[in-house]
Design an enzyme around this catalytic site. Sequence first.
Site, mmCIF file in Angstrom:
data_model
loop_
_atom_site.group_PDB
_atom_site.id
_atom_site.type_symbol
_atom_site.label_atom_id
_atom_site.label_comp_id
_atom_site.label_asym_id
_atom_site.label_seq_id
_atom_site.Cartn_x
_atom_site.Cartn_y
_atom_site.Cartn_z
ATOM 1 N N GLY A 57 0.801 -1.219 0.000
ATOM 2 C CA GLY A 57 0.000 0.000 0.000
ATOM 3 C C GLY A 57 0.827 1.258 0.000
ATOM 4 O O GLY A 57 0.278 2.362 0.037
ATOM 5 N N HIS A 58 2.167 1.095 -0.024
ATOM 6 C CA HIS A 58 3.070 2.250 -0.011
ATOM 7 C C HIS A 58 3.746 2.463 -1.362
ATOM 8 O O HIS A 58 4.755 3.150 -1.455
ATOM 9 C CB HIS A 58 4.152 2.053 1.056
ATOM 10 C CG HIS A 58 3.607 1.834 2.430
ATOM 11 N ND1 HIS A 58 2.737 2.715 3.018
ATOM 12 C CD2 HIS A 58 3.791 0.827 3.314
ATOM 13 C CE1 HIS A 58 2.416 2.273 4.225
ATOM 14 N NE2 HIS A 58 3.033 1.124 4.426
ATOM 15 N N HIS A 220 -0.194 4.756 7.257
ATOM 16 C CA HIS A 220 -1.074 3.592 7.315
ATOM 17 C C HIS A 220 -2.542 3.981 7.439
ATOM 18 O O HIS A 220 -3.351 3.234 7.994
ATOM 19 C CB HIS A 220 -0.677 2.681 8.482
ATOM 20 C CG HIS A 220 0.675 2.092 8.318
ATOM 21 N ND1 HIS A 220 1.710 2.354 9.182
ATOM 22 C CD2 HIS A 220 1.170 1.276 7.356
ATOM 23 C CE1 HIS A 220 2.793 1.708 8.773
ATOM 24 N NE2 HIS A 220 2.492 1.052 7.669
ATOM 25 N N GLY A 392 -14.610 21.947 -17.902
ATOM 26 C CA GLY A 392 -14.938 22.669 -16.678
ATOM 27 C C GLY A 392 -14.164 23.942 -16.430
ATOM 28 O O GLY A 392 -14.299 24.539 -15.357
#
Length: 570
Positions: A57-58, A220, A392
């Site tokens: 996840g890093h 985390h 936009g």
Amino acid sequence: MKKLINEPSTVVRDMLEGVVALSPATVLLADENVVIRSDLPEASQRKVAVLSGGGSGHEPAHAGYVGRGMLTVAVAGDVFTSPSADAVLAGIRAASGPAGALVIVKNYTGDRLNFGLAAELARADGIPVEIVVVADDVALKDTVPADRRRGIAGTVLVHKLAGAAAEQGLPLADVARVARSAADRLSSMGIALGSCTLPAVGKPGFGLGDEEIEVGLGIHGEQGVRRMPIASAEQLTSLVIETIEADGKVKSGDRVLLLVNGLGSTPPMELSIVARSAVAILERMGVTVERAWAGTFLSALDMPGFSLSLLPVSDQDLTLIDSFTDAIAWPRGGAVNKRRVLSSTAGGEDMVSSGKTTDAGTRLRKAIETIARALIAAEPQLTELDSLTGDGDLGTSMKRGAEAVLALPKESFSDVASGLMATANAMRKAIGGSSGPFYATALMRASRHLAGLDEPTAAQYSEAFLAAVQAISDLGGAKPGDRTMIDALNPAAQAFAGALAAGAPTATAWQNAIGAGIAGADATSSMRPRLGRASYLGDRAIGHPDGGAVAVTVWLRAISAFLSAFIFVH
């Protein structure tokens, strides 16, 4: 939750297989989530192996830093979970020889336990192992002792220095000394604009109000040490650097490495803005930024936010940081530009004033100022419309152009032609995209049509209007029916000219122009777009009017305040 994954249970393995597929310098162990350099020699010939890792996840850490001159091994646990001691041991055994291994650990309990146990098991096998713990999070300086702080993004700099030292062939004790010294000097701190979503959980780890941020968080998905209102990038960067300075490891006169790290979903634009502020603040402090990088180096899944890492360095450190690595995630370079702005040379774009101001020029200035204010007021409406069928940016573009026009000096409007040319140049410089060139070209064409006329008649204004519309069509290729600003401009210009030719008063003729322009803009709702970004949407654009056409109606209406008695001579 929307994630580009197969199954939550396989995300780590699937991710590592993708990393290795794109990095010939690496190979993946068959039975463990361990990535290893693919070019290692026989065990007896190996240099010191440098290992790191932790929960997944890093990314791009840690597997992205495996390669010659950086990590020898990256060990991946489940998302935000330490890998097992067995996985770490497998990496040590697969990559180490008699020279031994250096294990770099971020200061989390699970990592310290599992990497520490693996090191003991490896030593029992006769493999020399040293451990260096990184605890660089200065946000915790008033919360826990220094040796209890978390390890965050600055760890990547330790990886690079240690990997380069190992590649030079230094013995284990010296490689460990390089890494330990860097870890001792390192300072980092993060700020999050929101939480992240774990694949197995499916919802954010914490909630924030629209105007809230978390200050001093780890990697985390946990909350920070405090919550505060959102502030500018400059203010947040100052807050981080002031906290690092207060911790005492960075001071005036130091030479430093700067790592501007995105936490997972921060776009490069915002990281560059933070980098700009960080470099300028450090230079004002008397700190020399020797190398700097901005990007996502050690993330927290999809968390929005950033961290800064500062590492005071010597010439020896710079030699190591500049040395070659083929690790795919290391950004290379890092040199800081000392000459960042080149003075521009003013061009002679505006018409030269004759020294006197005509009444028509003064009236034009007041009319254009009214148009500009109307466009500024219409920004939300134009932004919403353009978001439905474009990118936009129309509302902000027109507002930026309007503000540039309002900033023009009165002298720019000495006569009508000069005023139109000055407005054209202001719009061109202030607005990118398509609106700037279109309006600038139209105004320039109109200016040339009215050059030399101190008091243009309504008919001459009408001819200039038709010429301006044709200029836009010539530049962009749009024709009536293509669903563009032409669908409002062309009928308005034609209606104005036709009414004048029929003998209508100027006020009546202009009201006809407004009505025709509004009808043309409304008609774009049922048109299939043929040009511009809306054309990529096809039938999905139907049902909403074209933003550029609606913008035309805004200034057509604004001009009605300056009808025949004020602008035009009939």
